[in-house]
Design an enzyme around this catalytic site. Structure first.
Site, PDB file in Angstrom:
ATOM      1  CG  HIS A 144     -27.878 -64.673-118.287  1.00  0.00           C
ATOM      2  ND1 HIS A 144     -28.737 -63.629-118.518  1.00  0.00           N
ATOM      3  CD2 HIS A 144     -26.899 -64.189-117.479  1.00  0.00           C
ATOM      4  CE1 HIS A 144     -28.282 -62.559-117.894  1.00  0.00           C
ATOM      5  NE2 HIS A 144     -27.177 -62.870-117.246  1.00  0.00           N
ATOM      6  CG  ASP A 193     -20.343 -65.616-112.910  1.00  0.00           C
ATOM      7  OD1 ASP A 193     -19.435 -64.765-112.890  1.00  0.00           O
ATOM      8  OD2 ASP A 193     -21.481 -65.416-112.468  1.00  0.00           O
TER       9      ASP A 193
HETATM   10  N1  CMC Z   1     -28.403 -76.280-114.623  1.00  0.00           N
HETATM   11  C1  CMC Z   1     -29.479 -77.070-114.804  1.00  0.00           C
HETATM   12  N2  CMC Z   1     -30.704 -76.622-115.128  1.00  0.00           N
HETATM   13  C2  CMC Z   1     -30.855 -75.296-115.257  1.00  0.00           C
HETATM   14  C3  CMC Z   1     -29.784 -74.398-115.082  1.00  0.00           C
HETATM   15  C4  CMC Z   1     -28.522 -74.942-114.755  1.00  0.00           C
HETATM   16  N3  CMC Z   1     -27.462 -74.145-114.581  1.00  0.00           N
HETATM   17  N4  CMC Z   1     -30.214 -73.134-115.262  1.00  0.00           N
HETATM   18  C5  CMC Z   1     -31.525 -73.215-115.547  1.00  0.00           C
HETATM   19  N5  CMC Z   1     -31.920 -74.525-115.547  1.00  0.00           N
HETATM   20  C6  CMC Z   1     -33.259 -75.028-115.871  1.00  0.00           C
HETATM   21  C7  CMC Z   1     -34.206 -74.785-114.712  1.00  0.00           C
HETATM   22  O1  CMC Z   1     -34.260 -75.890-113.830  1.00  0.00           O
HETATM   23  C8  CMC Z   1     -35.515 -74.556-115.439  1.00  0.00           C
HETATM   24  O2  CMC Z   1     -36.034 -75.833-115.792  1.00  0.00           O
HETATM   25  P1  CMC Z   1     -37.643 -76.057-115.866  1.00  0.00           P
HETATM   26  O3  CMC Z   1     -38.141 -75.151-116.934  1.00  0.00           O
HETATM   27  O4  CMC Z   1     -37.779 -77.513-116.213  1.00  0.00           O
HETATM   28  O5  CMC Z   1     -38.165 -75.713-114.505  1.00  0.00           O
HETATM   29  C9  CMC Z   1     -35.127 -73.857-116.729  1.00  0.00           C
HETATM   30  O6  CMC Z   1     -33.761 -74.240-116.958  1.00  0.00           O
HETATM   31  C10 CMC Z   1     -35.202 -72.336-116.640  1.00  0.00           C
HETATM   32  O7  CMC Z   1     -34.432 -71.921-115.524  1.00  0.00           O
HETATM   33  P2  CMC Z   1     -34.882 -70.828-114.467  1.00  0.00           P
HETATM   34  O8  CMC Z   1     -34.222 -71.094-113.157  1.00  0.00           O
HETATM   35  O9  CMC Z   1     -36.371 -70.707-114.478  1.00  0.00           O
HETATM   36  O10 CMC Z   1     -34.258 -69.544-115.146  1.00  0.00           O
HETATM   37  P3  CMC Z   1     -33.956 -68.183-114.436  1.00  0.00           P
HETATM   38  O11 CMC Z   1     -33.926 -67.188-115.512  1.00  0.00           O
HETATM   39  O12 CMC Z   1     -34.881 -67.955-113.298  1.00  0.00           O
HETATM   40  O13 CMC Z   1     -32.487 -68.397-113.801  1.00  0.00           O
HETATM   41  C11 CMC Z   1     -30.137 -68.510-113.590  1.00  0.00           C
HETATM   42  C12 CMC Z   1     -31.322 -67.993-114.421  1.00  0.00           C
HETATM   43  C13 CMC Z   1     -28.859 -67.859-114.102  1.00  0.00           C
HETATM   44  C14 CMC Z   1     -30.330 -68.111-112.129  1.00  0.00           C
HETATM   45  C15 CMC Z   1     -30.057 -70.054-113.729  1.00  0.00           C
HETATM   46  O14 CMC Z   1     -29.820 -70.402-115.068  1.00  0.00           O
HETATM   47  C16 CMC Z   1     -28.986 -70.657-112.817  1.00  0.00           C
HETATM   48  O15 CMC Z   1     -29.263 -70.923-111.655  1.00  0.00           O
HETATM   49  N6  CMC Z   1     -27.738 -70.877-113.358  1.00  0.00           N
HETATM   50  C17 CMC Z   1     -26.634 -71.346-112.548  1.00  0.00           C
HETATM   51  C18 CMC Z   1     -26.065 -70.205-111.721  1.00  0.00           C
HETATM   52  C19 CMC Z   1     -25.249 -69.238-112.561  1.00  0.00           C
HETATM   53  O16 CMC Z   1     -24.416 -69.628-113.359  1.00  0.00           O
HETATM   54  N7  CMC Z   1     -25.475 -67.931-112.335  1.00  0.00           N
HETATM   55  C20 CMC Z   1     -24.729 -66.856-112.995  1.00  0.00           C
HETATM   56  C21 CMC Z   1     -25.584 -66.054-113.908  1.00  0.00           C
HETATM   57  S1  CMC Z   1     -24.625 -64.956-114.994  1.00  0.00           S
HETATM   58  C22 CMC Z   1     -23.846 -63.807-113.968  1.00  0.00           C
HETATM   59  C23 CMC Z   1     -24.734 -63.045-113.069  1.00  0.00           C
HETATM   60  O17 CMC Z   1     -25.892 -62.773-113.357  1.00  0.00           O
HETATM   61  O18 CMC Z   1     -24.242 -62.655-112.021  1.00  0.00           O
END
Ligand code: CMC
Length: 432
Positions: A309, A367
């Site tokens: 998140h 989720d």
């Molecule tokens: N699986 C594997 N690696 C992950 C995941 C994951 N689910 N989420 C984040 N990472 C890694 C990402 O690759 C990055 O690695 P690095 O620093 O080496 O590049 C690091 O963790 C930080 O992630 P980010 O993408 O920069 O973080 P963000 O804040 O931009 O994204 C997120 C947050 C929720 C979009 C992301 O964690 C994600 O894609 N999760 C899976 C989708 C999901 O479950 N979304 C629902 C969110 S909660 C409900 C809502 O908001 O609607």
């Protein structure tokens, strides 16, 4: 909001000094007001994804991502989940305080008696393909509401803004149910105003004209709780989209339609559908490690859906509540979805012990479990993000109302770091 005595001083490489005021909210981190930066120093700030940027002042929802705190209008979500109802929470988010008994009665009555759609709008469903994704239909039909209610769309009229809020909250379940019935080829079921919000939703989804339908109170309660947990989440992607679209003075139905479109993405609300698809793909516990390894592989676009998140770096308080509720609901409904939940728990256990997930503070989010409960209630996978949208529609509406009545409100208009070609002369087509 108050202006703090402190200020940041930013000195440019050429020695221009700008004093940046610090603004203090009621709780949470202070905010540096950079409004004068471009004027005085000729530079913009750069923050893709708004990781450290506050886009507005808001009284609605507070999150402390480090401590796993979520509060609506100051009330911890755990307390609201334990003692309140979705309609009461909707009132709280829209009006700022918990309602007195008479206020709640009037509000409930208003929502209950605005559930029907204009018949012309119902006919839109005949134009969609039978297998259209329900989020596509939801966004389209909500957008089309602006074609029906133009006599009450003056964004500067507080009464029109109230009418809009009531219509969105009351009619979204009807639109969602119509989309579902189209997908499964059953006749649309009209709302029943003698039922509660969630009972009525279940009725419109699952009743058929050929036989009586008995509403399961456990299912209605579970749905109500899920909607409370989805109701708002401060400046998330879809809410910011609603605010941004609405900041131009666009009609609020279009702004909500834009929010629905943003919610659909798998990184946001679409994750609940993606979690169930992922669990289906994993199939059984023996395959979990393979998928964990895929999620860690930088050359593989796969991510563990329902994990991570932007704001929560310890745990998502909504996920904690839902996890507990999933046990209870599955047991009480006596459903056969337990293996899916067991697989989710096994996946969670392995991920939470994995160095990659620990180091990056990746925990299950709302989720991860919500889809399992929805499935147990009989809601199909393709409808999961629609359920999220129904709950979140309250937050979108509250934020739109706050944005439109903010005396300091301006059109949202970010700047950029241009990296394209610098000026060049036009070349005639035969000479390129
Ligand atoms: N699986 C594997 N690696 C992950 C995941 C994951 N689910 N989420 C984040 N990472 C890694 C990402 O690759 C990055 O690695 P690095 O620093 O080496 O590049 C690091 O963790 C930080 O992630 P980010 O993408 O920069 O973080 P963000 O804040 O931009 O994204 C997120 C947050 C929720 C979009 C992301 O964690 C994600 O894609 N999760 C899976 C989708 C999901 O479950 N979304 C629902 C969110 S909660 C409900 C809502 O908001 O609607």
């Amino acid at each position: 909001m108050t202006k703090s005595q402190d200020a940041y001083r930013l000195i440019s490489p050429s020695g221009i000094e700008t004093e940046l005021p610090v603004l203090r909210g009621s709780t949470g981190p202070d905010v540096i007001d950079i409004g004068r930066l471009y004027q005085e120093q000729g530079v913009f700030t750069y923050d893709p994804g708004f990781v450290a940027t506050g886009s507005c002042t808001s009284d609605i929802t507070f999150i402390d991502g480090e401590k796993g705190v979520l509060m609506y209008r100051g009330y911890p979500v755990e307390q609201l989940a334990a003692h309140s109802s979705f309609i009461e929470v909707a009132y709280l988010l829209l009006h700022g305080n918990l309602p007195k008994a008479s206020e709640l009665e009037t509000f409930t009555e208003t929502i209950r008696t605005h559930t029907m759609l204009n018949e012309g709008m119902m006919r839109f469903f005949g134009g969609f393909r039978y297998d259209a994704h329900p989020m596509a239909m939801l966004s389209a039909v909500v957008g089309s509401m602006s074609a029906y209610y133009h006599d009450t769309m003056d964004v500067n009229d507080p009464m029109h803004r109230d009418i809009f809020a009531h219509r969105i909250l009351a009619k979204l379940p009807t639109i969602a149910a119509a989309a579902y019935k189209l997908n499964i080829g059953q006749p649309f079921i009209y709302p029943r105003n003698d039922l509660t919000y969630c009972e009525n939703l279940l009725h419109m989804f699952f009743a058929v004209p050929a036989e009586p339908y008995e509403i399961d109170p456990i299912a209605a309660d579970a749905l109500d709780l899920l909607f409370i947990l989805h109701a708002d989440h401060e400046q998330n992607c879809s809410t910011s989209t609603v605010r941004m679209a609405g900041s131009s003075g666009a009609n609020p139905y279009s702004a909500i339609a834009a929010g629905i479109a943003a919610l659909w993405g798998p990184a946001h609300g679409g994750a609940n559908e993606a979690v169930l698809n992922m669990l289906g793909e994993i199939g059984n516990a023996a395959n979990i490690q393979k998928y964990i390894d895929k999620a860690k592989d930088k050359n593989d676009p796969f991510r563990l859906m329902g994990f991570g998140h932007r704001v929560y770096k310890s745990f998502d308080p909504r996920a904690k509540i839902i996890r507990k509720m999933t046990h209870k609901v599955l047991a009480r409904l006596g459903r056969k979805d337990t293996p899916l939940f067991d697989l989710a728990l096994a996946l969670e256990e392995i991920a939470l012990k994995d160095e990659y997930f620990i180091e990056k503070n990746l925990y299950p989010n709302v989720d991860f479990y919500s889809g399992i409960i929805y499935k147990a209630l009989g809601i199909p996978t393709s409808m999961l993000t629609v359920m999220f949208a129904i709950g979140r529609s309250v937050g979108w509406t509250a934020h739109w109302r706050e944005m439109i009545s903010d005396p300091d409100g301006r059109i949202s208009r970010p700047r950029q770091l241009y990296s394209g070609p610098t000026e060049r002369g036009f070349v005639a087509i035969g000479e390129r």
